[in-house]
Design an enzyme around this catalytic site. Structure first.
Site, PDB file in Angstrom:
ATOM      1  N   TYR A   1      54.176  33.284  20.000  1.00  0.00           N
ATOM      2  CA  TYR A   1      54.773  32.643  20.952  1.00  0.00           C
ATOM      3  C   TYR A   1      56.244  33.586  21.224  1.00  0.00           C
ATOM      4  O   TYR A   1      56.751  33.904  20.123  1.00  0.00           O
ATOM      5  CB  TYR A   1      55.554  31.241  20.472  1.00  0.00           C
ATOM      6  CG  TYR A   1      54.997  30.092  21.502  1.00  0.00           C
ATOM      7  CD1 TYR A   1      55.084  30.278  22.751  1.00  0.00           C
ATOM      8  CD2 TYR A   1      54.223  29.215  21.035  1.00  0.00           C
ATOM      9  CE1 TYR A   1      54.665  29.376  23.773  1.00  0.00           C
ATOM     10  CE2 TYR A   1      53.685  28.222  21.983  1.00  0.00           C
ATOM     11  CZ  TYR A   1      53.758  28.211  23.383  1.00  0.00           C
ATOM     12  OH  TYR A   1      53.215  27.269  24.257  1.00  0.00           O
TER      13      TYR A   1
ATOM     14  N   GLU B   1      58.787  33.413  24.148  1.00  0.00           N
ATOM     15  CA  GLU B   1      59.233  32.972  25.348  1.00  0.00           C
ATOM     16  C   GLU B   1      60.596  33.541  25.389  1.00  0.00           C
ATOM     17  O   GLU B   1      61.378  33.892  24.562  1.00  0.00           O
ATOM     18  CB  GLU B   1      59.697  31.361  25.410  1.00  0.00           C
ATOM     19  CG  GLU B   1      58.295  30.588  26.097  1.00  0.00           C
ATOM     20  CD  GLU B   1      58.591  29.052  25.723  1.00  0.00           C
ATOM     21  OE1 GLU B   1      59.318  28.697  25.238  1.00  0.00           O
ATOM     22  OE2 GLU B   1      57.585  28.457  26.421  1.00  0.00           O
TER      23      GLU B   1
ATOM     24  N   ASP C   1      51.799  43.463  48.306  1.00  0.00           N
ATOM     25  CA  ASP C   1      50.806  42.943  47.289  1.00  0.00           C
ATOM     26  C   ASP C   1      49.916  44.058  47.490  1.00  0.00           C
ATOM     27  O   ASP C   1      48.893  44.300  48.013  1.00  0.00           O
ATOM     28  CB  ASP C   1      50.111  41.578  47.638  1.00  0.00           C
ATOM     29  CG  ASP C   1      49.288  41.192  46.849  1.00  0.00           C
ATOM     30  OD1 ASP C   1      48.793  41.923  46.085  1.00  0.00           O
ATOM     31  OD2 ASP C   1      49.007  39.865  46.817  1.00  0.00           O
TER      32      ASP C   1
ATOM     33  N   THR D   1      47.877  42.851  40.692  1.00  0.00           N
ATOM     34  CA  THR D   1      47.127  42.490  39.451  1.00  0.00           C
ATOM     35  C   THR D   1      47.081  43.746  38.818  1.00  0.00           C
ATOM     36  O   THR D   1      47.363  44.766  39.152  1.00  0.00           O
ATOM     37  CB  THR D   1      45.865  41.760  39.795  1.00  0.00           C
ATOM     38  OG1 THR D   1      45.348  42.632  40.733  1.00  0.00           O
ATOM     39  CG2 THR D   1      45.892  40.336  40.373  1.00  0.00           C
TER      40      THR D   1
ATOM     41  N   LYS E   1      42.148  45.113  38.664  1.00  0.00           N
ATOM     42  CA  LYS E   1      41.162  45.550  39.784  1.00  0.00           C
ATOM     43  C   LYS E   1      41.067  47.182  39.445  1.00  0.00           C
ATOM     44  O   LYS E   1      40.508  47.548  38.625  1.00  0.00           O
ATOM     45  CB  LYS E   1      41.595  45.142  41.111  1.00  0.00           C
ATOM     46  CG  LYS E   1      41.464  43.467  41.144  1.00  0.00           C
ATOM     47  CD  LYS E   1      42.080  43.062  42.591  1.00  0.00           C
ATOM     48  CE  LYS E   1      42.094  41.518  42.751  1.00  0.00           C
ATOM     49  NZ  LYS E   1      43.407  41.028  42.415  1.00  0.00           N
TER      50      LYS E   1
ATOM     51  N   ARG F   1      43.007  41.037  32.650  1.00  0.00           N
ATOM     52  CA  ARG F   1      43.492  40.204  33.749  1.00  0.00           C
ATOM     53  C   ARG F   1      45.077  39.752  33.666  1.00  0.00           C
ATOM     54  O   ARG F   1      45.336  39.329  32.537  1.00  0.00           O
ATOM     55  CB  ARG F   1      42.551  39.160  33.503  1.00  0.00           C
ATOM     56  CG  ARG F   1      42.395  38.055  34.770  1.00  0.00           C
ATOM     57  CD  ARG F   1      41.149  37.100  34.672  1.00  0.00           C
ATOM     58  NE  ARG F   1      40.129  38.080  34.773  1.00  0.00           N
ATOM     59  CZ  ARG F   1      39.784  38.310  36.083  1.00  0.00           C
ATOM     60  NH1 ARG F   1      40.303  37.801  37.098  1.00  0.00           N
ATOM     61  NH2 ARG F   1      38.566  39.008  36.253  1.00  0.00           N
TER      62      ARG F   1
HETATM   63  N1  DSN Z   1      40.162  36.830  44.186  1.00  0.00           N
HETATM   64  C1  DSN Z   1      40.620  38.251  44.189  1.00  0.00           C
HETATM   65  C2  DSN Z   1      39.754  39.211  44.957  1.00  0.00           C
HETATM   66  O1  DSN Z   1      38.328  38.823  45.061  1.00  0.00           O
HETATM   67  O2  DSN Z   1      40.067  39.794  45.788  1.00  0.00           O
HETATM   68  C3  DSN Z   1      42.025  38.048  44.874  1.00  0.00           C
HETATM   69  O3  DSN Z   1      42.912  37.372  44.247  1.00  0.00           O
END
Ligand code: DSN
Length: 432
Positions: free
Chosen positions: A51, A53, A197, A223, A226, A232
């Site tokens: 933990y 925080e 984004d 994110t 990707k 993730r």
């Molecule tokens: N779900 C993601 C995507 O497939 O692009 C976006 O959050």
């Protein structure tokens, strides 16, 4: 001997079937990738127990000396990677990163603009079923029917009419470079903040293949899993002169904070509690990997593979939104092929090729059916696949869609796909 095997054979079997699926099929979902074994190890490591925080040096728990080091390293590496001065590596996901950012810059009910979900945007860019569409007055802009690219005449008209406090650029199914400069021009004209984004092209931005949002945008979210090929999770960043926008983001009450403090406190305690320290440490590994020269070559290959795939699909008379791609994403409009996105996703799944059905701009079908599919090259490129393999993949896609009712043919393709995949193992050290 696996501990899971000993303690929970049922989950062991499920895990192994997932490993086998990832190894033996072609992953063309544009938002997916395969992390390195090092990232996998860290994400499954003991920091999940801790933990923490708060932020490094200012935690609400003891025993944080080592997770502090990991988070500091993640922050430093991320700043170097994107050439920015503020970062927050704690958001559990891209949606949390977007929620924290919107809640920092806006009060409920205020007006925001974002790309329509069915034109390539994202749930958190104002979809009525998402917190964003429920909390804020979202005005959606779209792409042009002729070009498949953002219609900047419409963006400007809408911005003049609705005077948004913030404009979001970027999305989940936009095959072209995000036009940060054009958005900045409009945001400046109407006095709006500009948020990017970059969840999809983040790895390409890090590698210098896609333009950087940092000189143009007030705040940037992403994110990490990707094209960036990390675990993730989500991140928030601001470029070099972010404190200049302080004053425009004054909280309604409470002690004065600058914008970076406000963002930090919106993430924790605003919308999250304990950070996922195992994931933050794994993010640090991913940022370190992305700083290495090999990652630039990887990102370049991702785009070359996608552009070659787009060229081959166009030769087979597939209609591509915006007629091609600058990135890792291709959005195929299947209307002229007389097959829905849903049916195509199913047929390709039976052939061992994983994609997702996707709305195309001006789609007349529902999101559960759709007229298109989205495909992407980050995962197959991580496996080491190149032009030869892309040629095979496109032939299999075409044959599968033409044989969508013919289970035998789809089975044959699946077996050919598995043979190809055998030659490009992902995690040879894992049992399956
Ligand atoms: N779900 C993601 C995507 O497939 O692009 C976006 O959050």
């Amino acid at each position: 001997m696996s501990y899971i095997h000993q303690s929970d054979p049922e989950l062991f079997s499920i895990l192994n079937r997932e490993i086998a699926r990832e190894e033996s099929t072609l992953e063309l979902i544009a938002s997916e990738n395969f992390t390195s074994p090092a990232i996998l190890e860290m994400a499954g490591g003991v920091m999940t127990n801790k933990y923490a925080e708060g932020y490094p040096g200012k935690r609400y728990y003891g025993g944080c000396e080592f997770v502090d080091e990991a988070e500091d390293l993640a922050r430093d590496r991320l700043k170097t990677l994107f050439n920015c001065e503020y970062v927050n590596v704690q958001p559990h996901s891209g949606s949390q990163a977007n929620m924290a950012t919107l809640m920092t810059f806006l009060s409920p009910g205020e007006t925001v603009m974002g790309l329509d979900l069915s034109h390539g945007g994202h749930l958190t860019h104002g979809s009525p079923v998402n917190f964003s569409g429920k909390l804020y007055n979202f005005i959606s802009y779209r792409v042009s029917k002729q070009t498949g690219r953002v219609d900047f005449d419409e963006v400007y008209q809408l911005a003049k009419e609705h005077k948004p406090k913030l404009i979001i650029c970027g999305g989940s199914a936009y095959p072209r470079f995000i036009e940060f400069e054009q958005f900045k021009d409009i945001a400046e004209k109407v006095g709006a903040y500009l948020m990017a984004d970059i969840a999809h092209p983040a790895g390409l931005v890090a590698a210098g293949i896609h333009p950087s949002p940092m000189p143009h945008c007030d705040v940037v979210t992403s994110t990490t899993h990707k094209t960036l090929r990390g675990p993730r999770g989500g991140i928030i960043m601001m470029g070099k002169d972010f404190e200049n926008i302080w004053g425009r983001v004054a909280p309604k009450s409470g002690r004065t904070k600058n914008v970076s403090e406000l963002l930090d406190s919106t993430v924790m305690p605003g919308i999250q509690g304990g950070p996922l320290m195992h994931i933050i440490a794994a993010k640090a590994i991913a940022f370190g990997e992305a700083l290495k020269p090999a990652f630039k070559i990887y990102a370049k290959n991702v785009v070359e593979n996608a552009q070659y795939m787009a060229e081959l699909l166009l030769n087979l008379d597939y209609k591509l939104v915006s007629d091609g791609t600058d990135t890792h994403v291709i959005l195929i409009d299947l209307t002229n092929k007389n097959i829905t996105g849903k049916k195509a996703e199913n047929a390709l799944g039976l052939a061992g090729i994983t994609v997702n059905k996707n709305m195309v701009p001006f789609d007349e079908k529902s999101p559960f059916v759709t007229s298109g599919i989205r495909v992407g090259t980050p995962a197959v490129t991580t496996r080491g696949m190149g032009k030869n393999e892309i040629e095979k993949i496109v032939k299999w896609i075409d044959k599968s869609l033409k044989s969508c009712e013919d289970e035998l043919t789809l089975q044959e393709i699946k077996s050919d796909v598995a043979t190809l995949c055998d030659a490009f193992p992902i995690y040879p050290h894992l049992n399956h």
